[in-house]
Design a protein around this motif. Structure first.
Motif, short mmCIF file in Angstrom:
data_model
loop_
_atom_site.label_atom_id
_atom_site.label_comp_id
_atom_site.label_asym_id
_atom_site.label_seq_id
_atom_site.Cartn_x
_atom_site.Cartn_y
_atom_site.Cartn_z
N LEU A 46 8.68 -1.34 -0.56
CA LEU A 46 9.32 -0.56 -1.36
C LEU A 46 10.63 -0.68 -0.40
N ASN A 47 11.79 0.02 -1.35
CA ASN A 47 13.17 -0.35 -0.20
C ASN A 47 12.86 0.79 -0.26
N SER A 48 15.01 0.94 0.32
CA SER A 48 15.60 2.82 -0.02
C SER A 48 16.31 3.14 -1.13
N LEU A 49 16.00 1.72 -2.39
CA LEU A 49 16.37 2.81 -3.27
C LEU A 49 15.35 2.78 -4.35
N GLY A 50 14.31 2.18 -4.04
CA GLY A 50 12.89 2.07 -5.06
C GLY A 50 12.36 0.96 -5.01
N VAL A 51 11.60 1.11 -5.98
CA VAL A 51 10.59 -0.31 -5.89
C VAL A 51 10.38 -1.32 -6.16
N VAL A 52 10.21 -2.63 -5.81
CA VAL A 52 10.84 -3.74 -5.61
C VAL A 52 9.65 -4.86 -6.15
N THR A 62 0.50 -1.26 0.11
CA THR A 62 0.03 0.10 0.09
C THR A 62 1.23 1.05 -0.31
N SER A 63 0.18 1.94 -0.47
CA SER A 63 1.40 3.25 -0.80
C SER A 63 2.59 3.35 -1.38
N LEU A 64 3.02 3.36 -2.37
CA LEU A 64 3.90 3.28 -2.73
C LEU A 64 3.48 4.16 -3.88
N PRO A 65 4.93 4.96 -3.96
CA PRO A 65 4.75 6.31 -4.72
C PRO A 65 4.81 6.29 -5.62
N SER A 66 4.61 6.69 -6.80
CA SER A 66 4.31 6.84 -8.53
C SER A 66 5.96 7.08 -8.62
#
Ligand SMILES: Nc1ncnc2c1ncn2[C@@H]1O[C@H](COP(=O)(O)OP(=O)(O)OP(=O)(O)O)[C@@H](O)[C@H]1O
Ligand SMILES: [Mg+2]
Length: 339
Positions: A263-269, A224-228
Protein backbone atom coordinates in the motif's frame (compact mmCIF):
# COMPACT_ATOMS: atom_id res chain seq x y z
CA UNK A 1 25.68 7.56 -29.82
CA UNK A 2 24.60 10.58 -31.90
CA UNK A 3 22.98 10.34 -35.32
CA UNK A 4 24.63 12.07 -38.29
CA UNK A 5 22.07 14.88 -38.09
CA UNK A 6 22.72 15.38 -34.38
CA UNK A 7 26.48 15.41 -34.97
CA UNK A 8 26.00 18.18 -37.55
CA UNK A 9 23.96 20.18 -35.04
CA UNK A 10 26.66 19.75 -32.37
CA UNK A 11 29.28 20.96 -34.87
CA UNK A 12 27.16 24.04 -35.76
CA UNK A 13 26.72 24.94 -32.06
CA UNK A 14 30.40 24.33 -31.28
CA UNK A 15 31.53 26.49 -34.23
CA UNK A 16 29.20 29.28 -33.07
CA UNK A 17 30.48 29.16 -29.47
CA UNK A 18 34.09 28.92 -30.69
CA UNK A 19 33.68 31.93 -33.00
CA UNK A 20 32.08 34.09 -30.30
CA UNK A 21 34.84 33.13 -27.85
CA UNK A 22 37.49 34.01 -30.49
CA UNK A 23 35.86 37.41 -30.93
CA UNK A 24 36.05 37.97 -27.17
CA UNK A 25 39.64 36.80 -26.76
CA UNK A 26 40.91 38.62 -29.87
CA UNK A 27 39.27 41.95 -29.09
CA UNK A 28 41.03 44.36 -26.77
CA UNK A 29 39.28 44.12 -23.30
CA UNK A 30 38.81 47.92 -23.12
CA UNK A 31 36.42 47.84 -26.10
CA UNK A 32 33.49 47.20 -23.81
CA UNK A 33 30.69 47.87 -26.29
CA UNK A 34 32.07 45.23 -28.65
CA UNK A 35 32.22 42.72 -25.80
CA UNK A 36 28.67 43.55 -24.75
CA UNK A 37 27.46 42.73 -28.29
CA UNK A 38 29.53 39.52 -28.39
CA UNK A 39 28.03 38.40 -25.07
CA UNK A 40 24.55 38.81 -26.54
CA UNK A 41 25.60 36.53 -29.40
CA UNK A 42 25.91 33.66 -26.87
CA UNK A 43 22.09 33.53 -26.81
CA UNK A 44 22.10 32.15 -30.38
CA UNK A 45 23.79 28.79 -29.64
CA UNK A 46 21.81 28.63 -26.38
CA UNK A 47 18.44 28.91 -28.15
CA UNK A 48 19.50 26.45 -30.87
CA UNK A 49 20.92 23.97 -28.34
CA UNK A 50 17.75 24.07 -26.21
CA UNK A 51 15.50 23.63 -29.24
CA UNK A 52 17.52 20.76 -30.65
CA UNK A 53 18.55 18.92 -27.46
CA UNK A 54 16.12 20.14 -24.75
CA UNK A 55 17.26 20.51 -21.14
CA UNK A 56 20.45 18.47 -21.69
CA UNK A 57 21.52 20.79 -24.51
CA UNK A 58 20.79 23.90 -22.44
CA UNK A 59 22.81 22.63 -19.47
CA UNK A 60 25.78 21.54 -21.61
CA UNK A 61 25.92 24.89 -23.41
CA UNK A 62 25.59 26.82 -20.16
CA UNK A 63 28.42 24.88 -18.51
CA UNK A 64 30.77 25.00 -21.53
CA UNK A 65 30.17 28.72 -22.20
CA UNK A 66 30.70 29.52 -18.50
CA UNK A 67 33.92 27.51 -18.28
CA UNK A 68 35.36 28.78 -21.58
CA UNK A 69 34.37 32.39 -20.88
CA UNK A 70 35.68 32.37 -17.30
CA UNK A 71 39.31 33.40 -18.16
CA UNK A 72 37.97 36.38 -20.12
CA UNK A 73 35.64 37.34 -17.28
CA UNK A 74 38.65 37.24 -14.91
CA UNK A 75 40.68 39.46 -17.29
CA UNK A 76 37.81 41.98 -17.33
CA UNK A 77 37.19 41.82 -13.55
CA UNK A 78 37.34 45.32 -12.02
CA UNK A 79 36.77 44.58 -8.35
CA UNK A 80 32.98 45.04 -8.06
CA UNK A 81 32.51 47.88 -10.52
CA UNK A 82 29.10 48.64 -12.12
CA UNK A 83 30.29 46.79 -15.24
CA UNK A 84 31.16 43.72 -13.16
CA UNK A 85 27.67 43.77 -11.73
CA UNK A 86 26.26 44.05 -15.27
CA UNK A 87 28.26 41.12 -16.54
CA UNK A 88 27.38 39.02 -13.48
CA UNK A 89 23.62 39.69 -13.80
CA UNK A 90 23.87 38.92 -17.53
CA UNK A 91 25.43 35.56 -16.66
CA UNK A 92 22.66 34.78 -14.17
CA UNK A 93 20.04 35.79 -16.75
CA UNK A 94 21.75 33.57 -19.31
CA UNK A 95 21.59 30.54 -17.00
CA UNK A 96 17.97 31.33 -16.07
CA UNK A 97 16.89 31.58 -19.71
CA UNK A 98 18.73 28.34 -20.52
CA UNK A 99 16.88 26.46 -17.76
CA UNK A 100 13.46 27.88 -18.69
CA UNK A 101 14.01 27.21 -22.41
CA UNK A 102 15.23 23.67 -21.76
CA UNK A 103 12.27 22.96 -19.48
CA UNK A 104 9.70 24.35 -21.94
CA UNK A 105 11.17 22.52 -24.93
CA UNK A 106 11.29 19.25 -22.97
CA UNK A 107 7.65 19.67 -21.90
CA UNK A 108 6.50 20.38 -25.45
CA UNK A 109 8.44 17.38 -26.77
CA UNK A 110 6.83 15.13 -24.15
CA UNK A 111 3.35 16.43 -25.04
CA UNK A 112 4.05 15.91 -28.73
CA UNK A 113 5.30 12.34 -28.18
CA UNK A 114 2.20 11.51 -26.09
CA UNK A 115 -0.07 12.94 -28.80
CA UNK A 116 1.67 10.97 -31.56
CA UNK A 117 1.43 7.82 -29.44
CA UNK A 118 -2.30 8.30 -28.78
CA UNK A 119 -2.97 8.96 -32.48
CA UNK A 120 -0.95 6.00 -33.70
CA UNK A 121 -2.48 3.72 -31.06
CA UNK A 122 -5.96 4.74 -32.17
CA UNK A 123 -5.08 4.06 -35.83
CA UNK A 124 -3.43 0.73 -35.01
CA UNK A 125 -6.34 -0.22 -32.76
CA UNK A 126 -8.86 0.42 -35.52
CA UNK A 127 -6.88 -1.54 -38.13
CA UNK A 128 -6.29 -4.41 -35.72
CA UNK A 129 -9.90 -4.78 -34.70
CA UNK A 130 -11.02 -4.80 -38.36
CA UNK A 131 -8.53 -7.53 -39.27
CA UNK A 132 -9.29 -9.51 -36.10
CA UNK A 133 -13.01 -9.28 -36.72
CA UNK A 134 -12.65 -10.74 -40.23
CA UNK A 135 -10.34 -13.50 -38.99
CA UNK A 136 -12.51 -14.62 -36.09
CA UNK A 137 -15.33 -16.43 -37.95
CA UNK A 138 -13.15 -18.55 -40.31
CA UNK A 139 -10.88 -19.47 -37.40
CA UNK A 140 -13.79 -20.63 -35.23
CA UNK A 141 -15.05 -22.70 -38.20
CA UNK A 142 -11.62 -24.30 -38.83
CA UNK A 143 -11.19 -25.12 -35.13
CA UNK A 144 -14.74 -26.48 -34.81
CA UNK A 145 -14.58 -28.71 -37.91
CA UNK A 146 -11.10 -29.96 -37.02
CA UNK A 147 -12.36 -31.00 -33.58
CA UNK A 148 -15.33 -32.84 -35.13
CA UNK A 149 -13.05 -34.81 -37.50
CA UNK A 150 -10.54 -35.42 -34.65
CA UNK A 151 -13.22 -37.09 -32.55
CA UNK A 152 -14.17 -39.41 -35.41
CA UNK A 153 -10.61 -40.61 -36.08
CA UNK A 154 -9.48 -43.91 -34.54
CA UNK A 155 -6.85 -43.45 -31.77
CA UNK A 156 -4.21 -45.24 -33.87
CA UNK A 157 -4.86 -43.16 -37.00
CA UNK A 158 -1.56 -41.47 -38.04
CA UNK A 159 -3.47 -38.32 -39.09
CA UNK A 160 -4.79 -37.80 -35.54
CA UNK A 161 -1.52 -36.27 -34.36
CA UNK A 162 -1.41 -33.85 -37.31
CA UNK A 163 -5.01 -32.83 -36.72
CA UNK A 164 -4.24 -32.37 -33.03
CA UNK A 165 -1.59 -29.87 -34.06
CA UNK A 166 -4.07 -28.05 -36.33
CA UNK A 167 -6.49 -27.75 -33.39
CA UNK A 168 -3.75 -26.55 -31.04
CA UNK A 169 -2.45 -23.91 -33.46
CA UNK A 170 -5.99 -22.76 -34.34
CA UNK A 171 -6.72 -22.31 -30.61
CA UNK A 172 -3.52 -20.25 -30.35
CA UNK A 173 -4.57 -18.08 -33.32
CA UNK A 174 -8.07 -17.71 -31.81
CA UNK A 175 -6.60 -16.44 -28.54
CA UNK A 176 -4.42 -13.98 -30.49
CA UNK A 177 -7.49 -12.74 -32.38
CA UNK A 178 -9.37 -12.35 -29.08
CA UNK A 179 -6.47 -10.26 -27.75
CA UNK A 180 -6.46 -8.17 -30.93
CA UNK A 181 -10.21 -7.55 -30.66
CA UNK A 182 -9.76 -6.59 -27.01
CA UNK A 183 -6.99 -4.21 -27.95
CA UNK A 184 -9.16 -2.39 -30.49
CA UNK A 185 -12.01 -1.83 -28.06
CA UNK A 186 -12.04 1.06 -25.60
CA UNK A 187 -11.77 -0.27 -22.06
CA UNK A 188 -15.08 0.09 -20.24
CA UNK A 189 -14.78 -0.58 -16.56
CA UNK A 190 -17.33 -2.22 -14.27
CA UNK A 191 -16.34 -1.23 -10.77
CA UNK A 192 -16.97 -3.47 -7.77
CA UNK A 193 -15.62 -3.47 -4.25
CA UNK A 194 -13.05 -6.25 -3.92
CA UNK A 195 -10.35 -7.70 -1.71
CA UNK A 196 -7.19 -6.98 -3.74
CA UNK A 197 -5.12 -9.74 -2.12
CA UNK A 198 -7.84 -12.29 -2.81
CA UNK A 199 -7.87 -11.26 -6.48
CA UNK A 200 -4.09 -11.63 -6.66
CA UNK A 201 -4.22 -15.05 -4.94
CA UNK A 202 -6.89 -16.21 -7.42
CA UNK A 203 -4.76 -15.17 -10.40
CA UNK A 204 -1.67 -16.81 -8.94
CA UNK A 205 -3.63 -20.03 -8.37
CA UNK A 206 -4.75 -19.99 -12.02
CA UNK A 207 -1.16 -19.49 -13.19
CA UNK A 208 0.34 -22.18 -10.89
CA UNK A 209 -0.09 -25.11 -13.35
CA UNK A 210 1.74 -23.25 -16.15
CA UNK A 211 4.49 -22.23 -13.71
CA UNK A 212 4.86 -25.83 -12.52
CA UNK A 213 4.93 -27.12 -16.08
CA UNK A 214 7.93 -24.83 -16.69
CA UNK A 215 9.65 -25.71 -13.40
CA UNK A 216 9.09 -22.24 -11.96
CA UNK A 217 8.12 -21.46 -8.40
CA UNK A 218 5.38 -18.87 -8.23
CA UNK A 219 5.39 -17.17 -4.82
CA UNK A 220 3.37 -14.40 -3.25
CA UNK A 221 4.18 -11.79 -0.64
CA UNK A 222 0.90 -10.06 0.16
CA UNK A 223 0.58 -7.00 2.39
CA UNK A 224 -1.43 -7.57 5.51
CA UNK A 225 -4.32 -5.23 6.23
CA UNK A 226 -4.92 -3.87 2.73
CA UNK A 227 -8.17 -1.90 2.63
CA UNK A 228 -10.83 -3.07 0.18
CA UNK A 229 -10.54 -1.47 -3.25
CA UNK A 230 -13.04 -0.48 -5.94
CA UNK A 231 -11.74 -1.79 -9.27
CA UNK A 232 -12.82 -3.77 -12.31
CA UNK A 233 -11.97 -7.29 -11.07
CA UNK A 234 -11.85 -9.17 -14.43
CA UNK A 235 -9.70 -6.41 -15.94
CA UNK A 236 -7.31 -6.45 -12.99
CA UNK A 237 -7.09 -10.24 -13.39
CA UNK A 238 -6.13 -9.58 -17.02
CA UNK A 239 -3.30 -7.35 -15.78
CA UNK A 240 -2.11 -10.05 -13.40
CA UNK A 241 -2.39 -12.83 -15.94
CA UNK A 242 -0.36 -10.93 -18.55
CA UNK A 243 2.37 -9.86 -16.13
CA UNK A 244 2.66 -13.30 -14.53
CA UNK A 245 2.71 -15.02 -17.95
CA UNK A 246 5.46 -12.68 -19.15
CA UNK A 247 7.46 -13.32 -15.97
CA UNK A 248 7.10 -17.10 -16.37
CA UNK A 249 8.03 -16.89 -20.05
CA UNK A 250 11.14 -14.87 -19.18
CA UNK A 251 12.25 -17.28 -16.43
CA UNK A 252 14.35 -20.45 -16.60
CA UNK A 253 13.50 -23.75 -14.91
CA UNK A 254 14.25 -23.52 -11.20
CA UNK A 255 13.71 -19.73 -11.08
CA UNK A 256 11.28 -18.01 -8.76
CA UNK A 257 8.62 -15.47 -9.72
CA UNK A 258 7.32 -13.17 -6.99
CA UNK A 259 3.93 -11.49 -6.92
CA UNK A 260 3.77 -8.87 -4.16
CA UNK A 261 1.21 -6.37 -2.97
CA UNK A 262 1.65 -3.29 -0.80
CA UNK A 263 0.00 0.00 0.00
CA UNK A 264 1.27 3.50 -0.70
CA UNK A 265 -0.20 6.96 -0.26
CA UNK A 266 -1.97 6.80 -3.66
CA UNK A 267 -3.41 3.29 -3.52
CA UNK A 268 -2.44 -0.35 -3.95
CA UNK A 269 0.83 -1.44 -5.49
CA UNK A 270 1.32 -4.70 -7.34
CA UNK A 271 4.80 -5.98 -8.19
CA UNK A 272 5.61 -8.93 -10.42
CA UNK A 273 9.26 -9.81 -10.27
CA UNK A 274 11.30 -12.48 -12.08
CA UNK A 275 14.91 -13.62 -12.39
CA UNK A 276 14.91 -14.00 -16.16
CA UNK A 277 17.24 -12.38 -18.67
CA UNK A 278 15.68 -8.93 -18.25
CA UNK A 279 14.79 -6.43 -20.97
CA UNK A 280 17.56 -5.18 -23.27
CA UNK A 281 18.04 -1.40 -23.13
CA UNK A 282 17.17 -0.91 -26.80
CA UNK A 283 13.71 -2.42 -26.16
CA UNK A 284 12.85 -0.22 -23.15
CA UNK A 285 10.91 2.31 -25.26
CA UNK A 286 9.06 -0.34 -27.27
CA UNK A 287 7.74 -2.97 -24.89
CA UNK A 288 4.36 -1.26 -24.36
CA UNK A 289 3.89 -0.69 -28.11
CA UNK A 290 1.33 -2.89 -29.84
CA UNK A 291 2.83 -5.82 -31.77
CA UNK A 292 6.24 -5.45 -30.19
CA UNK A 293 7.39 -8.92 -29.24
CA UNK A 294 10.71 -10.74 -28.96
CA UNK A 295 8.93 -14.09 -28.71
CA UNK A 296 8.44 -16.47 -31.59
CA UNK A 297 4.74 -16.88 -30.86
CA UNK A 298 4.01 -13.59 -29.12
CA UNK A 299 1.37 -11.22 -30.45
CA UNK A 300 3.04 -8.35 -28.59
CA UNK A 301 -0.28 -7.09 -27.26
CA UNK A 302 -0.11 -8.17 -23.60
CA UNK A 303 1.67 -5.15 -22.15
CA UNK A 304 -0.22 -2.73 -24.43
CA UNK A 305 -3.51 -4.04 -23.02
CA UNK A 306 -2.16 -3.98 -19.45
CA UNK A 307 -1.08 -0.33 -19.81
CA UNK A 308 -4.46 0.61 -21.24
CA UNK A 309 -6.36 -1.06 -18.37
CA UNK A 310 -4.07 0.44 -15.73
CA UNK A 311 -4.35 3.96 -17.17
CA UNK A 312 -8.15 3.70 -17.54
CA UNK A 313 -8.23 2.94 -13.81
CA UNK A 314 -6.23 6.16 -13.22
CA UNK A 315 -3.09 4.22 -12.28
CA UNK A 316 0.34 3.80 -13.81
CA UNK A 317 2.79 1.05 -14.69
CA UNK A 318 6.57 1.01 -14.81
CA UNK A 319 9.37 -1.53 -14.84
CA UNK A 320 12.91 -1.67 -13.56
CA UNK A 321 15.80 -4.07 -13.79
CA UNK A 322 16.43 -6.11 -10.65
CA UNK A 323 19.76 -5.73 -8.91
CA UNK A 324 20.91 -9.29 -9.57
CA UNK A 325 18.82 -10.50 -12.51
CA UNK A 326 15.46 -10.11 -14.19
CA UNK A 327 12.89 -7.38 -14.08
CA UNK A 328 10.13 -6.07 -11.82
CA UNK A 329 6.91 -4.63 -13.19
CA UNK A 330 5.17 -2.26 -10.78
CA UNK A 331 1.49 -1.34 -11.12
CA UNK A 332 -0.03 1.40 -8.98
CA UNK A 333 -3.82 1.58 -8.80
CA UNK A 334 -5.99 4.05 -6.87
CA UNK A 335 -8.15 2.60 -4.08
CA UNK A 336 -11.31 3.80 -5.80
CA UNK A 337 -12.18 5.63 -9.04
CA UNK A 338 -12.01 9.40 -9.07
CA UNK A 339 -15.47 10.95 -9.00
N1 LIG B 1 9.21 -10.08 -17.48
C1 LIG B 1 9.81 -9.84 -18.64
N2 LIG B 1 11.13 -10.13 -18.83
C2 LIG B 1 11.75 -9.88 -20.00
N3 LIG B 1 11.13 -9.33 -21.08
C3 LIG B 1 9.83 -9.03 -20.97
C4 LIG B 1 9.09 -9.25 -19.76
N4 LIG B 1 7.83 -8.82 -19.95
C5 LIG B 1 7.77 -8.36 -21.21
N5 LIG B 1 8.96 -8.49 -21.83
C6 LIG B 1 9.29 -8.06 -23.21
O1 LIG B 1 8.25 -7.24 -23.69
C7 LIG B 1 7.73 -7.78 -24.90
C8 LIG B 1 6.27 -7.41 -25.02
O2 LIG B 1 5.51 -8.09 -24.05
P1 LIG B 1 3.99 -8.37 -24.32
O3 LIG B 1 3.42 -9.07 -23.15
O4 LIG B 1 3.34 -7.09 -24.76
O5 LIG B 1 3.98 -9.29 -25.61
P2 LIG B 1 4.39 -10.82 -25.72
O6 LIG B 1 4.50 -11.44 -24.35
O7 LIG B 1 5.59 -10.92 -26.57
O8 LIG B 1 3.16 -11.42 -26.51
P3 LIG B 1 1.65 -11.63 -25.94
O9 LIG B 1 0.80 -10.75 -26.79
O10 LIG B 1 1.41 -13.06 -26.12
O11 LIG B 1 1.64 -11.20 -24.51
C9 LIG B 1 8.03 -9.26 -24.83
O12 LIG B 1 8.06 -9.86 -26.10
C10 LIG B 1 9.40 -9.27 -24.14
O13 LIG B 1 10.41 -8.99 -25.06
MG1 LIG C 1 2.95 -11.21 -22.93
Amino acid sequence: MFSHKEQMKIVIISVMIGSILCLHYLTFPALRYYHAVYRMLFYLPLVLGSLWFGMKGAVYICVSVSVLFLPHAIIQWEWFSVDDFHRFSEGVLYIGIAMILGFLVEREKKKHRALVRVRSLAAVGKAVSEIAHDMKTPLVAIGGFAKQVFKKLEPDNPDRKKLGLVIQETAHLESMVREMLDFGKPVELQFTEIDFNELVSDSVRVAQPIAKENGIELETDLATSLPSVVLDAPRVKQILSNLITNAIEASHAGDRVWVCTSLNSLGVVLEVSDHGDGIAKEYHESIFNPFFSTKREGAGLGLGIVKKIVETHGGDISFSANQEKGVTFTVRLPLRPET
